[in-house]
Design a protein around this motif. Structure first.
Motif, PDB file in Angstrom:
ATOM      1  N   ALA A  28      -1.754  16.455  -2.767  1.00  0.00           N
ATOM      2  CA  ALA A  28      -0.518  16.267  -3.022  1.00  0.00           C
ATOM      3  C   ALA A  28       0.506  16.275  -1.904  1.00  0.00           C
ATOM      4  O   ALA A  28       1.443  15.755  -1.567  1.00  0.00           O
ATOM      5  CB  ALA A  28       0.111  16.844  -4.483  1.00  0.00           C
ATOM      6  N   LEU A  29       0.409  17.664  -1.177  1.00  0.00           N
ATOM      7  CA  LEU A  29       0.995  18.086  -0.128  1.00  0.00           C
ATOM      8  C   LEU A  29       0.802  17.159   0.970  1.00  0.00           C
ATOM      9  O   LEU A  29       1.936  16.812   1.686  1.00  0.00           O
ATOM     10  CB  LEU A  29       0.746  19.532   0.128  1.00  0.00           C
ATOM     11  N   ALA A  30      -0.577  16.889   1.266  1.00  0.00           N
ATOM     12  CA  ALA A  30      -0.839  16.037   2.347  1.00  0.00           C
ATOM     13  C   ALA A  30      -0.105  14.375   1.924  1.00  0.00           C
ATOM     14  O   ALA A  30       0.519  13.990   3.055  1.00  0.00           O
ATOM     15  CB  ALA A  30      -2.151  15.770   2.528  1.00  0.00           C
ATOM     16  N   THR A  31       0.020  13.969   0.954  1.00  0.00           N
ATOM     17  CA  THR A  31       0.739  12.786   0.686  1.00  0.00           C
ATOM     18  C   THR A  31       2.220  12.696   1.053  1.00  0.00           C
ATOM     19  O   THR A  31       2.553  11.776   1.490  1.00  0.00           O
ATOM     20  CB  THR A  31       0.413  12.374  -0.881  1.00  0.00           C
ATOM     21  N   ARG A  32       2.792  13.907   0.764  1.00  0.00           N
ATOM     22  CA  ARG A  32       4.110  13.949   0.916  1.00  0.00           C
ATOM     23  C   ARG A  32       4.422  14.029   2.656  1.00  0.00           C
ATOM     24  O   ARG A  32       5.410  13.568   2.755  1.00  0.00           O
ATOM     25  CB  ARG A  32       4.794  14.958   0.136  1.00  0.00           C
ATOM     26  N   MET A  33       3.410  14.618   3.219  1.00  0.00           N
ATOM     27  CA  MET A  33       3.476  14.964   4.608  1.00  0.00           C
ATOM     28  C   MET A  33       3.183  13.801   5.547  1.00  0.00           C
ATOM     29  O   MET A  33       3.565  13.766   6.644  1.00  0.00           O
ATOM     30  CB  MET A  33       2.869  16.334   5.098  1.00  0.00           C
ATOM     31  N   LEU A  34       2.612  12.748   4.864  1.00  0.00           N
ATOM     32  CA  LEU A  34       2.108  11.592   5.936  1.00  0.00           C
ATOM     33  C   LEU A  34       3.421  11.017   6.207  1.00  0.00           C
ATOM     34  O   LEU A  34       4.431  10.777   5.616  1.00  0.00           O
ATOM     35  CB  LEU A  34       1.436  10.584   4.862  1.00  0.00           C
ATOM     36  N   PRO A  35       3.694  10.799   7.606  1.00  0.00           N
ATOM     37  CA  PRO A  35       4.641  10.054   8.376  1.00  0.00           C
ATOM     38  C   PRO A  35       4.633   8.681   7.921  1.00  0.00           C
ATOM     39  O   PRO A  35       4.549   7.637   8.774  1.00  0.00           O
ATOM     40  CB  PRO A  35       4.673  10.355   9.836  1.00  0.00           C
ATOM     41  N   TRP A  36       4.888   8.265   6.719  1.00  0.00           N
ATOM     42  CA  TRP A  36       4.832   6.812   6.461  1.00  0.00           C
ATOM     43  C   TRP A  36       5.622   5.775   6.996  1.00  0.00           C
ATOM     44  O   TRP A  36       5.372   4.762   7.257  1.00  0.00           O
ATOM     45  CB  TRP A  36       4.925   6.862   4.749  1.00  0.00           C
ATOM     46  N   ALA A  37       6.861   6.391   7.022  1.00  0.00           N
ATOM     47  CA  ALA A  37       7.866   5.184   7.815  1.00  0.00           C
ATOM     48  C   ALA A  37       8.619   5.894   8.663  1.00  0.00           C
ATOM     49  O   ALA A  37       8.714   7.108   8.857  1.00  0.00           O
ATOM     50  CB  ALA A  37       8.783   4.660   6.510  1.00  0.00           C
ATOM     51  N   LEU A  93       0.791  -1.338   0.132  1.00  0.00           N
ATOM     52  CA  LEU A  93      -0.018  -0.135   0.167  1.00  0.00           C
ATOM     53  C   LEU A  93       0.827   1.087  -0.033  1.00  0.00           C
ATOM     54  O   LEU A  93       1.942   1.233   0.859  1.00  0.00           O
ATOM     55  CB  LEU A  93      -0.810   0.079   1.243  1.00  0.00           C
ATOM     56  N   ALA A  94       0.624   2.085  -1.034  1.00  0.00           N
ATOM     57  CA  ALA A  94       1.348   3.409  -1.106  1.00  0.00           C
ATOM     58  C   ALA A  94       0.655   4.596  -0.250  1.00  0.00           C
ATOM     59  O   ALA A  94      -0.652   4.397  -0.070  1.00  0.00           O
ATOM     60  CB  ALA A  94       1.593   3.962  -2.631  1.00  0.00           C
ATOM     61  N   GLU A  95       1.446   5.656   0.066  1.00  0.00           N
ATOM     62  CA  GLU A  95       0.968   6.615   0.744  1.00  0.00           C
ATOM     63  C   GLU A  95      -0.536   7.417   0.213  1.00  0.00           C
ATOM     64  O   GLU A  95      -1.473   7.451   0.816  1.00  0.00           O
ATOM     65  CB  GLU A  95       1.704   7.836   0.968  1.00  0.00           C
ATOM     66  N   TRP A  96      -0.501   7.456  -1.201  1.00  0.00           N
ATOM     67  CA  TRP A  96      -1.555   8.216  -1.870  1.00  0.00           C
ATOM     68  C   TRP A  96      -2.499   7.206  -1.938  1.00  0.00           C
ATOM     69  O   TRP A  96      -3.724   7.681  -2.025  1.00  0.00           O
ATOM     70  CB  TRP A  96      -1.123   8.710  -3.336  1.00  0.00           C
ATOM     71  N   ALA A 104      -5.683  15.966   6.356  1.00  0.00           N
ATOM     72  CA  ALA A 104      -4.283  15.097   6.688  1.00  0.00           C
ATOM     73  C   ALA A 104      -3.221  15.763   6.980  1.00  0.00           C
ATOM     74  O   ALA A 104      -2.142  15.330   7.590  1.00  0.00           O
ATOM     75  CB  ALA A 104      -4.170  14.204   5.255  1.00  0.00           C
ATOM     76  N   ILE A 105      -2.976  16.984   6.460  1.00  0.00           N
ATOM     77  CA  ILE A 105      -1.739  17.938   7.001  1.00  0.00           C
ATOM     78  C   ILE A 105      -1.962  18.170   8.412  1.00  0.00           C
ATOM     79  O   ILE A 105      -0.772  17.990   8.941  1.00  0.00           O
ATOM     80  CB  ILE A 105      -1.937  19.079   6.083  1.00  0.00           C
TER      81      ILE A 105
END
Length: 248
Positions: free
Chosen positions: A237-246, A98-101, A155-156
């Protein structure tokens, strides 16, 4: 498993999780209707003109809908992101395909579906109370795209918060000023002249003006809709980049 399958599976899981929380269901669907009952049902148009609620109920349709498209995604997505951070769930998801987006898209789709249902309930309640406005196709378009926009904002905020309580507080701190400073319940003419240009800085302003032109005042809504679409893409797009995924 394809991206569509992954998004679909996450969508179903998120939707079931929401439906199990009865308090969240109640406030998502019944709070906006209660708001209409109070303001549209009890507060009548002032016969002398001027002041708050001095126009027909149809003028305030964007304001009532703004309660749903603003508060629901900000609070739900923001708290969901914060919950995943607290439980280290993003670190676990980072080990899956599963990817962030994809995760954020699934959460967004769930919220859009909930908001559309709540918006339909609001429109029906307004019609029952005798509000006069047009049922334009633009109404659905603005509700969907603006919901996506504020899911991104939520999300941000959730990514920046240090806890679920912090995310909810930040969401309310953003939502409450926007609700009344975006050409919704308060007419621009009631603000000081120096402040009126600042209304254009709120994304909710373009939703309110677009919906009002489509359902009440008439006129072109394309400009407002384009702005909302661009902002929705940018915030997602900004929210996707800011998710603390790992973990770092």
């Amino acid at each position: 498993m394809s991206a569509v399958d992954r998004v679909g599976a996450e969508f179903v899981a998120s939707a079931r999780s929401f439906l199990r929380r009865r308090t969240a269901v109640f406030f998502t669907f019944f709070f906006p209707v209660l708001l209409i009952a109070i303001f549209a049902g009890l507060i009548r148009v002032q016969p002398t003109g001027g002041g708050l609620f001095s126009k027909p109920t149809g003028y305030y349709v964007p304001a009532y809908l703004a309660v749903v498209v603003l508060f629901t995604p900000l609070s739900r997505v923001g708290s969901e992101v914060a919950r995943h951070v607290e439980g280290n769930r993003f670190e676990k998801l980072a080990t899956t395909p599963l990817a962030e987006w994809e995760w954020l898209l699934a959460q967004t789709l769930v919220n859009v579906a909930l908001i559309v249902v709540a918006a339909v309930a609001l429109v029906v309640a307004l019609l029952v109370l005798g509000a006069s406005f047009a049922l334009s196709p633009w109404l659905a378009a603005f509700v969907v795209v603006t919901s996506v926009l504020f899911c991104g904002v939520g999300a941000i905020l959730g990514s920046l918060a240090d806890s679920r309580d912090g995310a909810i507080s930040m969401s309310n701190g953003v939502a409450l000023p926007l609700l009344f400073l975006s050409d919704t319940f308060v007419e621009p003419s009631l603000f000081p002249a120096w402040f009126r240009p600042l209304l254009d800085l709120s994304p909710l302003t373009y939703f309110a003006r677009g919906v009002r032109q489509a359902t009440y005042a008439g006129g072109s809504v394309l400009g407002e809709f384009v702005v909302v679409c661009v902002l929705a893409v940018a915030f997602f797009a900004l929210a996707t980049r800011m998710l603390p995924w790992a973990s770092e």
